[in-house]
Scaffold this active site. Structure first.
Site, mmCIF file in Angstrom:
data_model
loop_
_atom_site.group_PDB
_atom_site.id
_atom_site.type_symbol
_atom_site.label_atom_id
_atom_site.label_comp_id
_atom_site.label_asym_id
_atom_site.label_seq_id
_atom_site.Cartn_x
_atom_site.Cartn_y
_atom_site.Cartn_z
ATOM 1 N N GLU A 120 2.299 77.616 75.367
ATOM 2 C CA GLU A 120 2.472 77.770 73.916
ATOM 3 C C GLU A 120 3.934 77.861 73.504
ATOM 4 O OE1 GLU A 120 -0.181 80.966 72.809
ATOM 5 O OE2 GLU A 120 -1.895 80.006 73.765
ATOM 6 N N GLU A 161 -8.459 75.070 78.739
ATOM 7 C CA GLU A 161 -9.161 76.271 78.240
ATOM 8 C C GLU A 161 -10.308 75.898 77.304
ATOM 9 O OE1 GLU A 161 -6.488 79.206 76.607
ATOM 10 O OE2 GLU A 161 -4.954 78.831 78.115
HETATM 11 O O1 G3I Z 1 -8.770 95.089 81.666
HETATM 12 C C1 G3I Z 1 -8.658 95.931 80.512
HETATM 13 C C2 G3I Z 1 -9.674 97.036 80.599
HETATM 14 O O2 G3I Z 1 -9.355 97.833 81.707
HETATM 15 C C3 G3I Z 1 -9.651 97.828 79.289
HETATM 16 O O3 G3I Z 1 -10.662 98.795 79.311
HETATM 17 C C4 G3I Z 1 -9.861 96.912 78.100
HETATM 18 C C5 G3I Z 1 -9.769 97.663 76.778
HETATM 19 O O4 G3I Z 1 -9.265 96.832 75.756
HETATM 20 O O5 G3I Z 1 -8.863 95.930 78.120
HETATM 21 C C6 G3I Z 1 -8.938 95.123 79.276
HETATM 22 O O6 G3I Z 1 -7.968 94.106 79.238
HETATM 23 C C7 G3I Z 1 -8.181 93.087 78.279
HETATM 24 C C8 G3I Z 1 -8.301 91.759 79.031
HETATM 25 O O7 G3I Z 1 -8.357 90.694 78.112
HETATM 26 C C9 G3I Z 1 -9.542 91.713 79.941
HETATM 27 O O8 G3I Z 1 -10.699 91.791 79.183
HETATM 28 C C10 G3I Z 1 -6.969 93.030 77.380
HETATM 29 O O9 G3I Z 1 -6.940 94.213 76.580
HETATM 30 C C11 G3I Z 1 -7.022 91.831 76.480
HETATM 31 O O10 G3I Z 1 -5.805 91.714 75.765
HETATM 32 C C12 G3I Z 1 -7.197 90.569 77.333
HETATM 33 O O11 G3I Z 1 -7.322 89.471 76.453
HETATM 34 C C13 G3I Z 1 -7.089 88.203 77.026
HETATM 35 C C14 G3I Z 1 -6.039 87.477 76.187
HETATM 36 O O12 G3I Z 1 -5.879 86.137 76.642
HETATM 37 C C15 G3I Z 1 -4.668 88.158 76.278
HETATM 38 O O13 G3I Z 1 -4.175 88.162 77.591
HETATM 39 C C16 G3I Z 1 -8.396 87.425 77.055
HETATM 40 O O14 G3I Z 1 -9.291 88.033 78.003
HETATM 41 C C17 G3I Z 1 -8.126 85.991 77.472
HETATM 42 O O15 G3I Z 1 -9.319 85.245 77.345
HETATM 43 C C18 G3I Z 1 -7.060 85.383 76.552
HETATM 44 O O16 G3I Z 1 -6.797 84.089 76.999
HETATM 45 C C19 G3I Z 1 -5.900 83.307 76.219
HETATM 46 C C20 G3I Z 1 -5.055 82.499 77.178
HETATM 47 O O17 G3I Z 1 -4.421 83.355 78.098
HETATM 48 C C21 G3I Z 1 -4.024 81.653 76.418
HETATM 49 N N1 G3I Z 1 -4.664 80.838 75.401
HETATM 50 C C22 G3I Z 1 -5.560 81.540 74.493
HETATM 51 C C23 G3I Z 1 -6.615 82.301 75.297
HETATM 52 C C24 G3I Z 1 -7.704 82.886 74.437
HETATM 53 O O18 G3I Z 1 -7.190 83.771 73.513
#
Ligand code: G3I
Length: 358
Positions: free
Chosen positions: A154, A271
Site C-alpha cells: 500500500e 488478498e
Molecule cells: O491477536 C490479538 C488477540 O490476542 C486480541 O485478543 C485481539 C483483540 O482485539 O486482537 C488480536 O489481534 C488482532 C489481529 O487482527 C488478529 O485477529 C488485531 O487487533 C487486529 O488489528 C488484526 O487485524 C488484522 C489487520 O490486517 C491489521 O493487521 C486483520 O486480522 C487482517 O485481516 C488485516 O489484513 C489486512 C492486510 O494485512 C493488508 N490489506 C488489508 C487487509 C484487510 O484489512
C-alpha cells in the site's frame, strides 16, 4: 541460475508440487488452478490451523499456498526495538512445510500494524539501518523457504497529494521515495530466489475513478522501478471486492493487467475476498451475488498469463477478519469466502472452480 523457491513460485513447479502431495484434493481449488499454471492459496493464522483440525485439513486439501495473515507484520515480529519474536511465524512455517504449501510473506513494510516504538525510532540517521536490519533479519531467516514477499504494501495514496502519488507513510517521510528501492534491494540481497512484489488495493474496478487513476500512478511507479533496475518481480493486487457493487472488471482492468505484464512483471492476486456487509437478500441470494463477483473477477484476471497466484484472504467464513471489520447491520454472519462456517463448499467455490476450469 533461478533458485528453488523462485522456481516453486512459478506455475509448472507448483503443479508438480501439488501433484506430489497426498493431502491435496484432486478436484480442489489448488489442483484446478495448478492445471493452468496458477498457485491457489489462502491466508490463515497459526492458532486456527493448530486448534481446528478440520480447518487445517481443508487448507491442506484445497491450497498450494499459504499467507500468514498477521504474524509476519512488525507488530508481531518486533514487539521491542532490538528483538525479533519469530515464534508464531515459525509455527505457521512448520504447518506450511508439513503440508507442502508455498508461503507468501506479508508484509515487510506497511504503514499499519507497526509497534509504537517504531515511530519514535524512525529518524533520518537511523531509519535506513532499521529498514535493512528488519528485512535482512526476516527475509534472511526464511531464505529459500518463503517463495514470495509483499515487500512494500500500500505505497500509493493519491489523497496524500504528492505529485508522485506515494503515500506519506513514516518510511516515506523519513527516507524519501527511495525507501521503496531500498526495501527491494535489501530483500533481494537476503533471498535472491524470492519473488518480490509491490502490493496494493484499489486497482480493481473500471467504474471507480480513483481506482482508474491509481492504476496510472501504479504503472508509472512500477515502470520507474524497472527502469532503475530495482529487483522487483511482480505486482500484488489485493482484490478486496465489494458485494454491493457491479462487478466492473472489464476492458480497462484487462488492459491494466497487460501493461503490468509488459513491464516484465508477474501479477499475484494476494488478498481476494468479497465483502458482503451491505449485500441485500437472503443467504442464498447473497451467496449467488458473491459467487458472480468471484467469477467475473477471476475470468478477467486469469485471461492474463502473467497472473501466477490467487490467494483468498481466509478460506472459510468461520475465520475471516471481515466478521469484526465489516459486520452486517442485520446481525447475520458475513459470508465473504469460498467455504461456509461448516467448511462446506459455497457457490463462490463453484464459481472459482469454473473460472479455473474455463
Ligand atoms: O491477536 C490479538 C488477540 O490476542 C486480541 O485478543 C485481539 C483483540 O482485539 O486482537 C488480536 O489481534 C488482532 C489481529 O487482527 C488478529 O485477529 C488485531 O487487533 C487486529 O488489528 C488484526 O487485524 C488484522 C489487520 O490486517 C491489521 O493487521 C486483520 O486480522 C487482517 O485481516 C488485516 O489484513 C489486512 C492486510 O494485512 C493488508 N490489506 C488489508 C487487509 C484487510 O484489512
Amino acid at each position: 541460475m533461478i533458485g528453488v523457491s523462485r522456481r516453486l513460485a512459478l506455475g509448472g513447479g507448483l503443479a508438480a508440487l501439488a501433484g506430489a502431495c497426498a493431502a491435496r484434493e484432486p478436484d480442489g481449488l489448488a489442483s484446478l488452478a495448478a492445471r493452468r499454471g496458477v498457485r491457489f492459496g489462502a491466508a490463515a493464522e497459526p492458532q486456527t490451523l493448530e486448534n481446528d483440525r478440520a480447518f487445517a485439513a481443508l487448507v491442506a486439501a484445497e491450497c498450494a499456498g499459504l499467507t500468514p495473515e498477521n504474524h509476519l507484520k512488525w507488530n508481531v515480529l518486533r514487539p521491542r526495538p532490538r528483538a525479533f519474536d519469530f515464534g508464531p511465524a515459525d509455527r505457521i512455517m512448520a504447518f506450511a512445510e508439513r503440508n507442502r504449501l508455498a508461503v507468501h510473506g506479508h508484509a515487510l513494510l506497511w504503514h499499519e500494524a507497526n509497534p509504537a516504538w517504531l515511530s519514535h525510532e524512525l529518524r533520518p540517521v537511523a531509519a535506513e539501518e532499521i529498514l535493512r536490519e528488519h528485512i535482512d533479519g526476516v527475509v534472511g531467516r526464511y531464505a529459500g523457504r518463503i517463495a514470495s514477499w509483499d515487500v512494500v504494501n500500500e505505497a500509493v495514496e493519491r489523497n496524500d497529494r504528492r505529485p508522485d502519488g506515494l503515500r506519506r507513510s513514516r518510511w516515506l517521510e523519513t527516507l524519501g521515495p527511495d525507501y521503496i528501492a531500498m526495501a527491494f534491494e535489501a530483500a533481494h540481497q537476503a533471498d535472491p530466489a524470492a519473488v518480490l512484489l509491490l502490493s496494493d488495493y484499489g486497482l480493481e474496478y473500471d467504474d471507480e475513478r480513483w481506482m482508474v487513476e491509481k492504476r496510472g500512478t501504479m504503472l508509472t511507479l512500477l515502470a520507474g522501478l524497472r527502469r532503475r533496475g530495482v529487483p522487483i518481480h511482480g505486482l500484488g493486487i489485493q482484490g478486496h471486492l465489494l458485494g454491493d457493487r457491479r462487478p466492473a472488471f472489464g476492458r480497462d482492468f484487462r488492459a491494466f493487467l497487460g501493461e503490468v505484464a509488459r513491464l516484465g512483471l508477474e501479477i499475484h492476486i494476494t488478498e481476494l475476498d468479497v465483502n458482503d456487509q451491505n449485500t441485500p437478500g437472503d443467504v442464498r441470494q447473497r451467496d449467488e451475488t458473491v459467487a458472480a463477483i468471484y467469477r467475473a473477477f477471476l475470468d478477467c484476471v486469469l485471461d492474463e498469463p502473467a497472473v501466477k497466484a490467487v490467494t483468498t484472504w481466509g478460506l472459510t467464513d468461520r475465520y475471516t477478519s471481515k466478521t469484526d471489520m465489516f459486520p452486517r447491520a442485520d446481525g447475520q454472519p458475513v459470508r465473504p469466502l469460498p467455504f461456509d462456517r461448516a467448511l462446506a463448499r459455497k457457490p463462490a467455490w463453484q464459481a472459482m472452480a469454473q473460472a479455473f476450469n474455463r
